[in-house]
Every structure is written in C-alpha cells, then in structure tokens.
Design an enzyme around this catalytic site. Structure first.
Site, short mmCIF file in Angstrom:
data_model
loop_
_atom_site.label_atom_id
_atom_site.label_comp_id
_atom_site.label_asym_id
_atom_site.label_seq_id
_atom_site.Cartn_x
_atom_site.Cartn_y
_atom_site.Cartn_z
N ASN A 34 0.81 -1.22 0.00
CA ASN A 34 0.00 0.00 0.00
C ASN A 34 0.84 1.27 0.00
OD1 ASN A 34 -2.18 -1.62 -0.05
ND2 ASN A 34 -2.89 -1.21 2.02
N ARG A 92 -7.67 -2.66 -8.19
CA ARG A 92 -8.61 -1.66 -7.71
C ARG A 92 -7.94 -0.33 -7.41
NH1 ARG A 92 -13.20 -4.27 -7.06
NH2 ARG A 92 -12.01 -6.18 -7.11
N CYS A 104 -16.80 -5.49 -6.91
CA CYS A 104 -17.33 -5.22 -5.58
C CYS A 104 -16.76 -6.28 -4.67
CB CYS A 104 -18.84 -5.27 -5.63
SG CYS A 104 -19.65 -5.54 -4.07
N PRO A 123 -16.77 3.47 -3.60
CA PRO A 123 -16.93 4.63 -4.46
C PRO A 123 -15.66 5.48 -4.49
CG PRO A 123 -18.08 4.96 -2.37
CD PRO A 123 -17.52 3.57 -2.33
N ILE A 124 -15.58 6.39 -5.48
CA ILE A 124 -14.42 7.29 -5.53
C ILE A 124 -14.86 8.76 -5.49
CG2 ILE A 124 -12.90 5.63 -6.71
CD1 ILE A 124 -13.35 7.36 -9.27
N ASP A 125 -16.06 8.98 -4.92
CA ASP A 125 -16.58 10.35 -4.84
C ASP A 125 -15.61 11.30 -4.13
OD1 ASP A 125 -17.28 8.62 -2.67
OD2 ASP A 125 -18.61 10.16 -1.87
N LEU A 126 -14.94 10.83 -3.09
CA LEU A 126 -14.04 11.72 -2.34
C LEU A 126 -12.80 12.07 -3.16
CD1 LEU A 126 -14.27 9.95 1.15
CD2 LEU A 126 -15.61 11.88 0.31
N ILE A 166 -15.01 -0.20 8.45
CA ILE A 166 -14.47 0.45 7.24
C ILE A 166 -15.17 -0.06 5.98
CG2 ILE A 166 -12.38 0.97 5.92
CD1 ILE A 166 -12.25 2.08 8.76
N ARG A 180 -1.51 -10.85 -4.91
CA ARG A 180 -1.59 -9.40 -5.00
C ARG A 180 -0.86 -8.72 -3.84
NH1 ARG A 180 -6.77 -7.54 -4.13
NH2 ARG A 180 -5.67 -5.58 -4.30
C1 UD1 Z 1 -6.74 1.53 1.30
C2 UD1 Z 1 -5.88 0.30 1.25
C3 UD1 Z 1 -6.66 -0.92 1.72
C4 UD1 Z 1 -7.27 -0.66 3.09
C5 UD1 Z 1 -8.05 0.65 3.12
C6 UD1 Z 1 -8.53 1.05 4.51
C7 UD1 Z 1 -4.36 0.77 -0.57
C8 UD1 Z 1 -3.91 0.42 -1.95
N1 UD1 Z 1 -5.42 0.09 -0.11
O1 UD1 Z 1 -7.83 1.32 0.41
O2 UD1 Z 1 -5.78 -2.02 1.78
O3 UD1 Z 1 -8.15 -1.71 3.43
O4 UD1 Z 1 -7.21 1.72 2.64
O5 UD1 Z 1 -7.47 1.13 5.39
O6 UD1 Z 1 -3.77 1.57 0.11
N2 UD1 Z 1 -14.81 5.70 0.50
C9 UD1 Z 1 -15.87 6.46 0.01
N3 UD1 Z 1 -15.61 7.31 -1.02
C10 UD1 Z 1 -14.37 7.45 -1.59
C11 UD1 Z 1 -13.31 6.67 -1.06
C12 UD1 Z 1 -13.57 5.80 -0.01
O7 UD1 Z 1 -17.00 6.36 0.47
O8 UD1 Z 1 -14.21 8.25 -2.52
C13 UD1 Z 1 -15.07 4.73 1.61
C14 UD1 Z 1 -14.80 3.29 1.18
O9 UD1 Z 1 -15.90 2.73 0.53
C15 UD1 Z 1 -14.49 2.63 2.51
C16 UD1 Z 1 -13.81 3.75 3.31
O10 UD1 Z 1 -14.15 4.97 2.64
O11 UD1 Z 1 -15.69 2.27 3.14
C17 UD1 Z 1 -12.30 3.64 3.42
O12 UD1 Z 1 -11.77 3.52 2.13
P1 UD1 Z 1 -10.32 4.06 1.75
O13 UD1 Z 1 -9.61 4.54 2.98
O14 UD1 Z 1 -10.45 5.01 0.62
O15 UD1 Z 1 -9.63 2.73 1.25
P2 UD1 Z 1 -8.74 2.54 -0.04
O16 UD1 Z 1 -7.88 3.74 -0.25
O17 UD1 Z 1 -9.59 2.04 -1.15
#
Ligand code: UD1
Length: 421
Positions: free
Chosen positions: A23, A92, A116, A122-125, A327, A397
């Site tokens: 990560n 992903r 999924c 989502p990637i809204d943030l 999470i 992975r």
């Molecule tokens: C990263 C890690 C993953 C870890 C996760 C949480 C990497 C490559 N992966 O994933 O191993 O499990 O952090 O520690 O570093 N969310 C939204 N909108 C967004 C982005 C996120 O609602 O735009 C939500 C997600 O659905 C989830 C939560 O926020 O429920 C945390 O996600 P996030 O911290 O973004 O995880 P990743 O960066 O995908």
C-alpha cells in the site's frame, strides 16, 4: 488451478523479515509520474499489483524497470494520459494514478475501478478533492472518466479520512500552483511514506501522519531515490499465523509502532508480545483467550486489513471475541470458509461473533479476496490435517514470499498446480 497445500499443527519458530509495503509502493509508483526524471525505488515487493502498476506506467510512455527489489521509473518522456479499461480493472487501486496523471499532463482519462470485493468502493471523495483544485470531471456511461484542467492550490476537506483520496489529493496538489491544505486526511503510515518520496522529488509537503497536510505545489520536480517502508499487514499476518499455530517468532522489517493496535489484541488473547530491536516477538504456547471486542478503524486504530487473519487466529481458543467492521461493508467473506474448517463464527451485519473452538480441521477452501485468503492460510496453519486453499491469485496481489517465509519458520506450506480432472 493453483493452490496452497498446508499441513497444519506445526508450531512456527524463528525470525522472519517482511517485504516492502504494497500500500506504499503503489501510490509511490504513481507519484513517479509527477517528476520528469529518474526515480529509483528500493524495497519493492514482487507482487501482481506492482506488475499492474508497471504496466500502466509503460502504457503512459514511462520507462519502468525492475531489478531485484529495486524499480527504476523514468517519466521524462511521458506520452499518454489515458489508462485503458483492462489495466484499470486488474487492480482496484489503479485509481491512484488519477491525481498524478492529471497533475503532470493537465488531463486524465481512466475508468472506474470495477467490481465489488469488499462492498461498494466509491471514488466520490477522490473526485471532490481534484474538483476542489479546479479539475473538471466528466463521467460517461460505462464508467469512463474524463478529467482536465489547470490545477491551483486550495482547501480540501475530506468527508472521511479515505486513504486513497488523501493520496490522490496529495499527488494532484503537488502539481497545483499555490498552497493546498488537506483537512481530515488519512493518517496511515503509508501516507507519510508517500510524503517522504514526494520530498525526494523536490515537492514541499508537510503534515502527513496528522489530519492536516499542507502542500506548496507547482515547484519544479526532479528524480529521486527512496526506500519503501516494510509491510505492516504482512507483519500482522505472520504474527497471526504464529498465534494460531503456536510457537515463537520475531517479525522484522516493519516498524513495531505500526503494529501496536494488533499486538495489543494478541496480548489480550494471552500471547507474550515484546517489541524491541526493530522487531516484534510473539510467543504463543497456550490456547488463545478472548480478545474482547475488536473494532476496525482508521489508523492508529485496528486496521481493517488485519481483521481477517486475526479473526482466523482467534477462531481457535477458549474465548468469545467480537469483531466490528467499521471500514468496509462486506469484509467477512472468509467466515463461511473458516466455518468449513470447524470455526464457530456468526455474522450479523457489521458484527462477527467468534466463539473459540478447541480445534480446527483441514478442509478445501477458497480465497475470495486478498486478506480473506490470508485468513484461510492462518487458520490452516493452526488446524489439524491438510488444507487446500484455492483462489491464490488473490494472495499474489499482496504477499511475495508466503511459502518460503512460512517454511523457513517450520510451517508446511507448498504451492501446487492442481489438476481437477
Ligand atoms: C486503502 C488500502 C486498503 C485498506 C483501506 C482502509 C491501498 C492500496 N489500499 O484502500 O488495503 O483496506 O485503505 O485502510 O492503500 N470511500 C468512500 N468514497 C471514496 C473513497 C472511499 O466512500 O471516494 C469509503 C470506502 O468505501 C471505505 C472507506 O471509505 O468504506 C475507506 O476507504 P479508503 O480509505 O479510501 O480505502 P482505499 O484507499 O480504497
């Protein structure tokens, strides 16, 4: 079909060194795009996600070479700003390229990472963050994203401390002219590692590791040299394996401070855990006791990625432990497989109630995701008899040397091509 064959019931003994953090290396490889120069990155693990990142870099016109655990990226001759759909789908976290490509070229075209695996991701943030810096984002049906715009620094307030959104915002902000202040940033150690790499490129970034990150963007960047931090989740997996199988191991290569939320759970469950000399020693000689309630949370809380392997360890023992997953919505896909091995686990929504049983038995099980696969391996090492774990591409992975590391500790793990017909 590839499988891990595990003969359980053998204690694990000795030292094990973990490889570089998945990560951390993935955002760092994306960040290398920002600099028109050569980045030399050490301690890169041999993972399929790393291969996917290299494929994206090459597709964009970068030179990307791997020699042992060192990767050299030269983004001087970057020619593209579009990542094709098939490369986006392989991994992903490919969305992390968005901020870097947009920052370097003023435009980026990529698709939403599909599927999924752990519930909605989502990637809204991510998109809100780059919009706050002036990017226009157009999303077409089919999930293709078109982003463009000259970025300027600004205030970004994340609605939740998303790791990926924090990284994307940092990468875009480094290229954006002026000052960006990122509020409610994720505090994971990998964010601080990304900051360390960006600084070697000449970027002015401070605050990573806290909730507020300040970036003076638009500075000229150059190549740099950096060593990626050790993988704290691989370390947690090996500690879980020793807790499950019994024995005494010392894990080095990851910062013990990054493991404290997990080692606290194993101490509570009756293991002797000691940090010092750059490593963590775990001794597990008795059946595990209850660890109370384990709530996953953003760093410095208990990591969601460690939930499956730690649960697998606690499935065998004397107490009842409650896991609450805050999470991801769907991160209990390993539970049905652990039940096949004799575990007594009940899931209700975000809560899993794990009633320790005296023994697990070997079974044929299938990994449905990366850390769920690690959970099956941990359970198999502590189980009586032989287990066959399929779905090993998920494990590839995130784990570069499972078989060799676990065998060196005295485990019996081999990888085989199964002929099912
Ligand atoms: C990263 C890690 C993953 C870890 C996760 C949480 C990497 C490559 N992966 O994933 O191993 O499990 O952090 O520690 O570093 N969310 C939204 N909108 C967004 C982005 C996120 O609602 O735009 C939500 C997600 O659905 C989830 C939560 O926020 O429920 C945390 O996600 P996030 O911290 O973004 O995880 P990743 O960066 O995908």
């Amino acid at each position: 079909m590839r499988a891990y064959i595990v003969e359980g019931g053998r204690p694990l003994m000795g030292p094990v060194r973990v490889h570089g953090a998945k990560n951390s290396v993935l955002p760092i490889l994306a960040a290398a795009i920002l600099a028109p120069g050569e980045s030399v990155i050490h301690n890169c693990p041999a993972l399929s996600d790393v291969d996917s990142s290299l494929a994206i870099l090459r597709r964009l016109g970068c030179r990307a070479e791997q020699a042992g655990d060192t990767i050299t990226v030269d983004a001087s001759a970057l020619t593209g700003s579009a990542v094709p759909d098939h490369l986006m789908r392989e991994m992903r976290s490919s969305v992390i390229f968005l901020g870097a490509i947009l920052g370097r070229t003023g435009e980026a075209e990529l698709s939403l990472p599909g599927g999924c695996e752990l519930g909605p991701r989502p990637i809204d943030l991510h998109l809100e963050a780059i919009r706050a810096l002036g990017a226009q984002v157009r999303e077409e049906s089919g999930g293709r994203l078109y982003c463009r715009g000259k970025l300027t620094g600004g205030e970004i307030v994340l609605a939740r401390p998303s790791v990926g959104a924090t990284e994307n915002a940092m990468l875009a902000a480094v290229a954006a002219e002026g000052t960006t202040v990122l509020h409610n940033a994720a505090r994971e150690p990998e964010i601080a590692d990304l900051q360390g790499f960006l600084r070697t490129l000449g970027a002015q970034v401070r605050g990573a590791g806290s909730s507020t990150i300040v970036i003076e963007g638009g500075k000229p960047l150059h190549g740099g040299e950096f060593t990626v931090m050790g993988d704290r989740i691989v370390a947690c997996t090996y500690l879980s394996a020793a807790a499950a199988a019994g024995g005494s191991i010392t894990v080095t290569g990851a910062d013990p401070a990054h493991l404290s939320a997990v080692t606290a759970v194993f101490s509570e469950a009756g293991c002797a855990v000691r940090s010092g000399g750059g490593g963590v020693e775990l001794i597990s000689r008795r059946p595990l006791e209850s660890a109370g309630a384990v709530h996953t949370a953003p760093y410095p809380g208990f990591p969601t990625d460690a939930q499956p392997p730690v649960m697998a360890a606690l499935a065998r023992g004397r107490g009842t432990t409650l896991f609450v997953e805050h999470i991801f919505e769907n991160r209990y896909r390993h539970v049905s497989e652990l039940r096949r091995m004799g575990a007594d686990i009940r899931v209700e929504g975000r809560v899993a109630v794990v009633c320790g049983v005296p023994a697990l038995h070997g079974a044929a099980v299938e990994a449905a995701d990366l850390r769920g696969g690690a959970a099956l391996l941990v359970a198999a090492l502590g189980a009586e008899g032989e287990s066959v774990i399929t779905g090993v591409h998920h494990l590839d992975r995130g784990y570069a040397s499972l078989e060799a590391d676990l065998c060196a500790l005295g485990g019996r793990v081999r990888r085989e091509e199964l002929n099912l017909y």
